[in-house]
Enzyme design. Sequence first.
Site, short mmCIF file in Angstrom:
data_model
loop_
_atom_site.label_atom_id
_atom_site.label_comp_id
_atom_site.label_asym_id
_atom_site.label_seq_id
_atom_site.Cartn_x
_atom_site.Cartn_y
_atom_site.Cartn_z
N CYS A 1 -13.50 35.17 78.66
CA CYS A 1 -12.45 36.15 78.97
C CYS A 1 -11.65 35.68 80.19
O CYS A 1 -10.49 36.03 80.33
CB CYS A 1 -13.06 37.51 79.22
P1 NAD Z 1 -14.71 42.15 69.56
O1 NAD Z 1 -13.85 43.19 70.17
O2 NAD Z 1 -14.36 41.66 68.20
O3 NAD Z 1 -16.21 42.71 69.43
C1 NAD Z 1 -16.94 43.16 70.56
C2 NAD Z 1 -18.07 44.06 70.10
O4 NAD Z 1 -17.51 45.26 69.55
C3 NAD Z 1 -18.96 43.47 69.00
O5 NAD Z 1 -20.31 43.82 69.24
C4 NAD Z 1 -18.45 44.17 67.76
O6 NAD Z 1 -19.41 44.24 66.72
C5 NAD Z 1 -18.14 45.54 68.31
N1 NAD Z 1 -17.21 46.35 67.51
C6 NAD Z 1 -16.22 45.92 66.68
N2 NAD Z 1 -15.59 46.99 66.12
C7 NAD Z 1 -16.19 48.11 66.60
C8 NAD Z 1 -15.99 49.51 66.41
N3 NAD Z 1 -15.04 49.96 65.58
N4 NAD Z 1 -16.79 50.35 67.07
C9 NAD Z 1 -17.75 49.90 67.91
N5 NAD Z 1 -17.98 48.59 68.15
C10 NAD Z 1 -17.20 47.70 67.50
O7 NAD Z 1 -14.81 40.95 70.61
P2 NAD Z 1 -15.54 39.54 70.46
O8 NAD Z 1 -14.77 38.68 69.50
O9 NAD Z 1 -17.00 39.73 70.23
O10 NAD Z 1 -15.38 38.95 71.95
C11 NAD Z 1 -14.23 38.33 72.41
C12 NAD Z 1 -13.38 39.30 73.22
O11 NAD Z 1 -14.14 39.83 74.28
C13 NAD Z 1 -12.19 38.63 73.89
O12 NAD Z 1 -11.06 39.46 73.79
C14 NAD Z 1 -12.63 38.49 75.33
O13 NAD Z 1 -11.58 38.39 76.27
C15 NAD Z 1 -13.42 39.72 75.51
N6 NAD Z 1 -14.35 39.59 76.63
C16 NAD Z 1 -14.07 40.27 77.78
C17 NAD Z 1 -14.92 40.14 78.89
C18 NAD Z 1 -14.64 40.89 80.16
O14 NAD Z 1 -15.55 41.04 80.95
N7 NAD Z 1 -13.41 41.34 80.39
C19 NAD Z 1 -16.04 39.31 78.81
C20 NAD Z 1 -16.28 38.63 77.63
C21 NAD Z 1 -15.43 38.78 76.53
#
Ligand code: NAD
Length: 477
Positions: A280
């Site tokens: 991120c």
């Molecule tokens: P994602 O949003 O696709 O998924 C994150 C989590 O949400 C997963 O466990 C997924 O199964 C769950 N999820 C998906 N749809 C949902 C719903 N409708 N209800 C509840 N949960 C749901 O993200 P990803 O691809 O796993 O991770 C990458 C993203 O995370 C990037 O945008 C990155 O920037 C961000 N990120 C942010 C930080 C931070 O601290 N700001 C740290 C790491 C990653």
Amino acid sequence: MQAANFVAGQWRTLPRTFDRENPAQPSEVAGTYPASGVEEGLEALRAAAAGAAAWRQVGPPERARVLHKAAALLESRSPEVTAAIIREVGKPLTEARGEVQRAADILRYYAGYGYQPQGYAVASTRPNTRLTSQRVPLGVVALITPWNFPIAIPAWKLAPALIAGNGVVLKPSSLGPAGALHLAAALAEAGVPDGALNVVVGPGTPFGQALRRAEGLRAVSFTGSTEVGRHLQAGLGPSLVRMQMELGGKNVYCVWEDADLAAAAQQVAYGAFGYAGQKCTATSRVLVHESVYGDFREALVAASRAMPVGDPREERTAVGPLIDASSLERVEAAVRRAEAGGGRVVLGGARVSGLPGHFFPPTIVEGVDPAAELAQEELFGPVLTLHPMAGLDQAIGLANGTRYGLAATVATRSLAVAEAFLDRVDAGVVHVNQPTAGVEYQVPFGGVKESGLGPKEQGWSALDFFSDWKTRVVTVM
Ligand code: NAD
């Protein structure tokens, strides 16, 4: 660790399963896990309510002892946990090993809170009255984590949630659940009582539905994409559940004319391309003072070429595979669109041939309009855009010119430039002469604007999210 849900102190498999592929060797199954639905989510949330009642009776020093023991167990299993993380998410060995250690360190850091003051006493204005205020647990909290830091992020949510005395349900990403399950196994073995810690593996949508139907849910801590976070918040808004969101980023690194160009080039290459840019806090926009643009570009190309791409199990690898085939398609298509819009690829730009996994090389694109997609939208791949700039106002305008606000860096020897950047850039973390990527768990971490919402994670500020204040007014009669 078992490839199963962990609910009410038991490992539970399901007849419905899904396979997770190894992104470096897509023909290899890295793990087979339960495909949990709404019912499994609700069951875990009910178990957490029972577990929360037991765990809040355990004093903070005893909770701390459990966290310390879990940290030692995790360290003793580091080779196994590291290998599982590499297999599932393709994180290069050095970073994966470091992440397991970081998870153990985070457990110990929050264990320290067990011995800190839990509140304070102040003099009351009323006679014969004792006035105190003290942190208390919230009750049931849900944690949703992404795949890219598959053990550190679960640790930096679980550790403060547990030391504060809550009952927890963790839903890790189905692209990399092993780290979270190893962490849960260590915590359970260390003595977290049955039900206080639950893990449900499966897709996000049904878990989100379970959260909307749950009774007694007090808080949700989510890390993931801005789009999913927005959807989650819209669904949970009416239930008045406390929310903490850590979301995407489009992080900027600004190279001032007086910067150490070689050091800055190393930092940009590491921040943009390490772990294939899937952090991120990865650098994705680089602003370079026009007077040093050519020299910096040359140094950056050299530093980027020196980042070994390949098998994440190897010690020397810096750039592993992208997480899945659709990410590879997405990254490549975005670079093609940028070229169609006038962008010039200086390095990389096309998928790596000759390797079986989803590999994309370090890619530098210049000539991209700062308002264009490649300079505005989070790509989550090893791609950066280079932009010339001429002065402080222009640099800060460009730095702030996206919907995100997570991490930013200025490379300079000028105190005045550094201070201006620190003051005027809208980001949760602002660095001077440091890569944008990288987080220290002992200070608050998180984004502003569309990069984050709610009390920050990490540091003691995590306790602000995972506990309430209860004020007690006692008049002696
Ligand atoms: P994602 O949003 O696709 O998924 C994150 C989590 O949400 C997963 O466990 C997924 O199964 C769950 N999820 C998906 N749809 C949902 C719903 N409708 N209800 C509840 N949960 C749901 O993200 P990803 O691809 O796993 O991770 C990458 C993203 O995370 C990037 O945008 C990155 O920037 C961000 N990120 C942010 C930080 C931070 O601290 N700001 C740290 C790491 C990653």
